[in-house]
Design a protein around this motif. Structure first.
Motif, mmCIF file in Angstrom:
data_model
loop_
_atom_site.group_PDB
_atom_site.id
_atom_site.type_symbol
_atom_site.label_atom_id
_atom_site.label_comp_id
_atom_site.label_asym_id
_atom_site.label_seq_id
_atom_site.Cartn_x
_atom_site.Cartn_y
_atom_site.Cartn_z
ATOM 1 N N PRO A 67 8.633 -16.992 -6.937
ATOM 2 C CA PRO A 67 7.778 -16.327 -5.898
ATOM 3 C C PRO A 67 6.632 -17.127 -5.554
ATOM 4 N N ALA A 68 5.861 -18.127 -6.158
ATOM 5 C CA ALA A 68 4.688 -18.922 -5.739
ATOM 6 C C ALA A 68 5.375 -19.828 -4.710
ATOM 7 N N ARG A 69 6.564 -20.209 -4.708
ATOM 8 C CA ARG A 69 6.893 -21.356 -3.799
ATOM 9 C C ARG A 69 7.223 -20.412 -2.522
ATOM 10 N N ASP A 70 7.796 -19.286 -2.621
ATOM 11 C CA ASP A 70 7.991 -18.293 -1.390
ATOM 12 C C ASP A 70 6.877 -18.143 -0.868
ATOM 13 N N LYS A 86 5.939 -19.301 3.017
ATOM 14 C CA LYS A 86 5.540 -18.359 4.048
ATOM 15 C C LYS A 86 4.116 -18.572 4.511
ATOM 16 N N ALA A 87 3.197 -18.946 3.857
ATOM 17 C CA ALA A 87 1.823 -19.359 4.447
ATOM 18 C C ALA A 87 1.942 -20.663 5.353
ATOM 19 N N ALA A 120 1.087 -20.705 9.241
ATOM 20 C CA ALA A 120 0.007 -21.644 9.760
ATOM 21 C C ALA A 120 0.798 -22.410 10.993
ATOM 22 N N ASN A 121 1.980 -22.913 10.574
ATOM 23 C CA ASN A 121 2.576 -23.762 11.757
ATOM 24 C C ASN A 121 2.882 -23.087 13.229
ATOM 25 N N LEU A 122 3.265 -21.985 12.895
ATOM 26 C CA LEU A 122 3.512 -21.143 13.904
ATOM 27 C C LEU A 122 1.982 -20.697 14.700
ATOM 28 N N ALA A 123 1.070 -20.363 14.245
ATOM 29 C CA ALA A 123 0.005 -20.301 14.894
ATOM 30 C C ALA A 123 -0.436 -21.750 15.482
ATOM 31 N N ARG A 124 -0.235 -22.746 14.797
ATOM 32 C CA ARG A 124 -0.736 -24.067 15.298
ATOM 33 C C ARG A 124 0.180 -24.271 16.704
ATOM 34 N N ARG A 125 1.366 -24.085 16.633
ATOM 35 C CA ARG A 125 2.375 -24.292 17.506
ATOM 36 C C ARG A 125 1.802 -23.311 18.960
ATOM 37 N N LYS A 126 1.766 -22.110 18.695
ATOM 38 C CA LYS A 126 1.349 -21.141 19.693
ATOM 39 C C LYS A 126 0.107 -21.745 20.363
#
Length: 51
Positions: free
Chosen positions: A13-16, A20-21, A25-31
């Protein structure tokens, strides 16, 4: 040998949550990068190749 009690039994769960975070963050940066470039959807980038 003693088993450490401070470690969680299931780290999944911690890894997931971490993944997920990171993905969010990667998606927001690419956007943000795409918006900064003024990139249009499906528009090919021009290259200066004249032959």
């Amino acid at each position: 040998m003693e088993r450490k009690t401070g470690t969680p039994k299931s780290p999944a769960p911690a890894r997931d949550q971490r993944l997920k975070a990171a993905l969010k963050a990667n998606l927001a940066r690419r956007k943000a990068q795409a918006q900064a470039r003024g990139q249009g959807k499906g528009a090919p980038q021009s290259s200066e190749k004249d032959t």
